[in-house]
Write a protein that holds these residues in place. Structure first.
Motif, short mmCIF file in Angstrom:
data_model
loop_
_atom_site.label_atom_id
_atom_site.label_comp_id
_atom_site.label_asym_id
_atom_site.label_seq_id
_atom_site.Cartn_x
_atom_site.Cartn_y
_atom_site.Cartn_z
N PHE A 166 0.83 -1.21 0.00
CA PHE A 166 0.00 0.00 0.00
C PHE A 166 0.86 1.26 0.00
N LYS A 180 -3.52 -3.06 3.70
CA LYS A 180 -2.90 -1.87 4.27
C LYS A 180 -2.17 -2.20 5.56
N LEU A 186 -5.88 -0.83 -5.62
CA LEU A 186 -6.04 -2.16 -5.01
C LEU A 186 -7.38 -2.76 -5.39
N ARG A 187 -8.39 -1.92 -5.35
CA ARG A 187 -9.72 -2.41 -5.67
C ARG A 187 -9.77 -2.97 -7.09
N GLU A 224 -6.13 3.04 -2.68
CA GLU A 224 -7.30 2.17 -2.50
C GLU A 224 -7.91 1.76 -3.84
N ILE A 255 -8.84 -4.63 1.39
CA ILE A 255 -7.93 -3.49 1.28
C ILE A 255 -7.39 -3.11 2.65
N GLU A 256 -8.27 -3.10 3.63
CA GLU A 256 -7.80 -2.77 4.98
C GLU A 256 -6.75 -3.78 5.46
#
Ligand code: HEM
Ligand SMILES: [Cu+2]
Lengths: 320, 538
Positions: free
Chosen positions: A259, A317, A278-279, A275, A313-314
């Protein structure tokens, strides 16, 4: 008190709850003055000519003037310079509005739908918006929102912060702000979204940061934090068979430190892993293939909900 | 043309003109005469304007919140807002000047007998009617609440199928627009009177010519976009709908790629009218003919590069926002040039203030405010606050209504004697001007303030602190409505009872004033020869 407070029109602006709001209002005051001056030159000049050159008798003759290169050059060139200045000034503010600082104290996933907002905090606290449940954020510190929508386009607008950002389905957008003082600030939806478009109002409540910390760590509403949920998914979907989490190279790139790092793609383009990147990589990995890796990842579009993606994603990260 | 034509000693043709050349409804419906087609557009557009105005008054009355119960249901309100916008934009402001005034004036100003393709011209009219009818059927069967911008995925996934009818209507009217543009371009190139070189054509023609270029190039984009919406909605193709893998923001790119140039389809013809009015009523050669003519073309060209300024907060990249912002500033310059030129035209002229001139001056006043607030919006850091608030609503009403509609009204009063052979009452024209101009400012100026205060647009309901300004705005809207009623009465009175008009009541110089009022069927008895520029007030 600054000179801009001499302009009464700026008093119509909502309260200045952020530093940027002050800067926006300064530009606003300047634009008002510049417009007034231009208006007086144009319409005042015109009115003066109208009075002075009003026809008074039938045999009056007009002058014969076809053009004047010097005047025409001046009145093209001067507005151009002024407008370039306004462009530049606006750009400087725009970049600040659009670039979140490095140290973010609160990060909230905001999902819009007809006609409400949900916000989820990094530790799993989750709220379905209502007038009684304002979005709690720390005062004096930066908050970042990651926005998306379940159905149609909505827009998150905080007049007191002079900022807004559309929440677009199928996409992640972001917004940040740093309220200077504790207080309650109104949020509107500004992208037309159907019947109750004007009813989609919520409040942001900025509280002193100790109070925020206490609230944040108090009993959680959700079961697990998004990152925990993401970790479970990561295992379930067998992501680990191709992606390591410790920096070692297997089939695909490692997740460690991913990230925020710069990515280079097979087609020569580059971008930062935010974000949205990544998505996109999770849902349709073929959109951008990282240089030196095979285009081997399956398409997860349709298999993961927006919430799943946000959780993944979290998790990514959190792998620093 | 009939051989019965004779001339009186004043140069009037006796009683034979295009209005009585053939009689009965059928002779109008099948006419190939551009002047009659122009008048048919006049009747059609005026009717649509009344319908659009009805919705506007409904919206404003609702927003005044007089009384405890809201006047409209939320869904009804949203439909009113959609019909108001769609009718006014696609059926009034866009076709108003080119199709109506342009059709009437362009061939006469060029010294031509008609447009290049008269049959196509009549066909364009019927295509327009068909489009308007299809769009109107959505009002009856399956009402639409998307707003005139039809943003996806709301329009494709979350609303009634009426959208298909409305976009199909707009699509059809687009063809009319393209064909009219084509007709004007060919007419301008091929049918100019002997001696009328390109630097002797009136500025109205330059404006219509630039507009036609935009119409031909941009309208197909709209057509394709609207077709895609239809396809998405009926077949579920998934271009814009994220659930089907599409990109909703892509629609906005397509839409504004047409609709930004379209705002110049609306304003360039208005600028053409204003150029005519200001020279005629200042009795002075236009200042900077070339600058005005070429800036029209420049605006037409640059207008294709700025569409992204409607999308500063849509999630497009910051860099894209910055690029669109700087290019938008470049469009401001040719606009400023025109204002300076018009004002300089008044300098050392001999100015009179009949109703058409008042409308031209009203245009100057309102358009200046609209243009200056456009600069606010073009500045990215500022627009983030203003985007989709009442500030934008005020801005585009100042430029579109304050600009285009004022020019249209001025143009109607100016060319009325030519159209009908009778004068309108100047007093009636002036009263309607006072009402419209005052009402307009009372209605829309408060909306700048509402926008600064943060009131978003398209809101059924609002915070209590916005109430007073909204009520002022509503009062203004009634003044505007009254102004148009007075204008309508003045015109009807003019047609029925007006004084007989001389050939050139204003002492203007362009060719349409060299023929009789109303002109004969083929415009001129003898084709005129042009020996000087269009505004030779020496
Ligand atoms: C020449 C006549 C003009 C017309 C007819 C016009 C028309 C419009 C319309 C219809 C909209 C709103 C569209 C919508 O969201 O529904 C708009 C917005 C806008 N206009 Fe203009 N405009 C004109 C001049 C200008 C000028 C001179 C500038 C800049 C120098 C400008 C800058 C903008 C910007 C930046 C927006 C987007 C604002 C936003 O949505 O945040 N306009 N205009
Ligand atoms: Cu635009």
């Amino acid at each position: 008190m600054s000179w801009s407070s001499l302009i009464p029109a700026t008093s119509f602006m909502p309260i200045q709850a952020t530093e940027i709001a002050k800067e926006v209002d300064l530009l606003y005051a300047f634009l008002i003055i510049a417009s007034l001056v231009s208006f007086v030159i144009l319409i005042g000049g015109m009115t003066w000519f109208l009075i002075k050159f009003k026809r008074t008798s039938l045999d009056q003759k007009s002058a014969y003037i076809t053009h004047n290169n010097f005047a025409e050059f001046l009145w093209s060139f001067i507005p151009l310079i002024i407008m370039m200045g306004i462009f530049y000034w606006g750009m400087v503010i725009f970049e600040k509005l659009r670039t979140p600082p490095e140290d973010i104290a609160a990060e909230i996933h905001v999902t819009a739908e007809q006609w409400a907002w949900t916000y989820r905090y990094a530790n799993g606290k989750e709220f379905y918006s209502s007038a009684n449940d304002p979005m709690i954020v720390p005062a004096g510190k930066a908050t970042k929102l990651i926005l998306t929508s379940k159905d149609v386009i909505h827009s998150f607008y905080v007049p007191a912060f002079r900022t807004k950002q559309d929440a677009v389905p199928g996409k992640l957008t972001q917004l940040w702000f740093e309220p200077k003082q504790p207080g309650e600030y109104i949020v509107f939806c500004t992208e037309y979204c159907g019947t109750k478009h004007s009813g989609m109002m919520i409040k942001i409540k900025a509280v002193p940061s100790e109070e925020y910390a206490a609230w944040y760590h108090a009993e959680k509403k959700g079961e697990d934090s998004p990152a925990d949920l993401g970790k479970t998914l990561f295992a379930q979907k067998a992501c680990a068979s191709c992606h390591s989490v410790d920096g070692s190279r297997i089939v695909g790139p490692t997740m460690k430190g991913l990230f925020g790092s710069g990515r280079k793609f097979a087609d020569g383009s580059q971008s930062k892993a935010d974000e949205n990147y990544l998505r996109e990589s999770i849902l349709v990995s073929s959109a951008k293939i990282v240089e030196g890796y095979p285009p081997a990842m399956p398409v997860f579009q349709g298999q993961l909900s927006d919430e799943d993606v946000a959780n993944l994603i979290e998790y990514i990260k959190s792998i620093k | 043309m009939s051989s019965a034509h004779t001339k009186t000693e004043h140069g009037h043709s006796t009683d034979h003109n295009y209005l009585n050349h053939g009689s009965g409804i059928w002779s109008w419906m099948t006419t190939l005469d551009h002047k009659r087609i122009g008048l048919m557009y006049f009747a059609t557009v005026s009717t649509l304007f009344l319908i659009g105005g009805f919705f506007a008054l409904g919206i404003r009355l609702h927003l005044a919140k007089f009384g405890a119960t809201p006047l409209l249901e939320p869904d009804t309100y949203n439909k009113f807002m959609t019909f108001h916008g769609a009718i006014m934009v696609f059926m009034v402001i866009i076709p108003g000047i080119p199709a109506f005034l342009g059709n009437f004036i362009l061939p006469i100003q060029l010294g031509a007998k008609d447009v290049a393709f008269p049959r196509l011209n009549l066909g364009s009219y019927y295509i327009f009617i068909a489009g308007a009818a299809i769009a109107a059927s959505s009002m009856i069967f399956n009402q639409v609440d998307t707003g005139w911008t039809f943003y996806t995925p709301y329009s494709t996934a979350k609303t009634s199928n009426g959208v298909i009818l409305l976009v199909l209507g707009a699509f059809t009217m687009g063809f009319s627009s393209i064909l009219t543009g084509l007709n004007f371009i060919v007419t301008t190139h091929k049918l100019r009177a002997p001696g009328m070189t390109m630097d002797r054509i009136p500025l109205m023609i330059w404006a219509l010519y630039s507009t036609s270029i935009i119409q031909i190039l941009a309208t197909p984009i709209l057509a394709i976009t609207l077709l895609l919406i239809g396809a998405e909605k009926t077949l579920g193709v998934g271009i814009f709908d994220p659930d089907l893998g599409g990109d909703p923001v892509l629609f906005q790119h397509f839409f504004w790629f047409y609709s930004h140039p379209a705002v110049y389809i609306m304003i360039l013809p208005a600028m053409g009218v204003i150029s005519e009015l200001i020279t005629a009523f200042s009795k002075k050669t236009i200042f900077g003919y070339r600058a005005i003519a070429y800036s029209s073309v420049a605006i037409a060209a640059v207008s294709f590069l700025v569409w992204g300024h409607h999308m500063f907060v849509s999630g497009q990249s910051t860099l894209a926002g910055i690029i669109f912002s700087i290019i938008t500033m470049f469009v401001g310059v040719p606009t400023a040039i025109k204002l300076f030129n018009w004002i300089s035209t008044m300098y050392r002229g001999t100015v009179t203030f009949e109703a058409p001139m008042l409308f031209a001056l009203g245009f100057m006043f309102l358009f200046t405010i609209g243009g200056l607030t456009g600069v606010f919006l073009a500045s990215t850091g500022m627009d983030v606050h203003f985007h989709d608030t009442y500030f934008v609503v005020a801005h585009f009403h100042y430029v579109m209504v304050g600009g285009t509609l004022m020019a249209l009204m001025g143009g109607i009063f100016y060319w009325f004697p030519k159209m009908f052979g009778r004068m309108t009452s100047d007093l009636g024209g002036r009263i309607s001007w006072v009402l419209i101009f005052t009402g307009f400012n009372v209605t829309f100026f408060p909306q700048f303030i509402l926008g600064a205060m943060g009131m978003p647009r398209r809101y059924f309901d609002y915070l209590p602190e916005y109430t007073n300004l909204n009520q002022i705005s509503t009062v203004g809207s009634w003044l505007i409505g009254l102004g148009f009623v007075v204008a309508l009465i003045t015109m009807i009175h003019g047609i029925l009872k007006g004084e007989k008009a001389p050939d050139n009541p204003w002492g203007a110089k362009t060719l349409e004033w060299q023929t009789s009022s109303p002109p004969p069927h083929e415009n001129f008895i003898n084709t005129p020869t042009v020996t000087a520029g269009p505004y030779d007030f020496r």
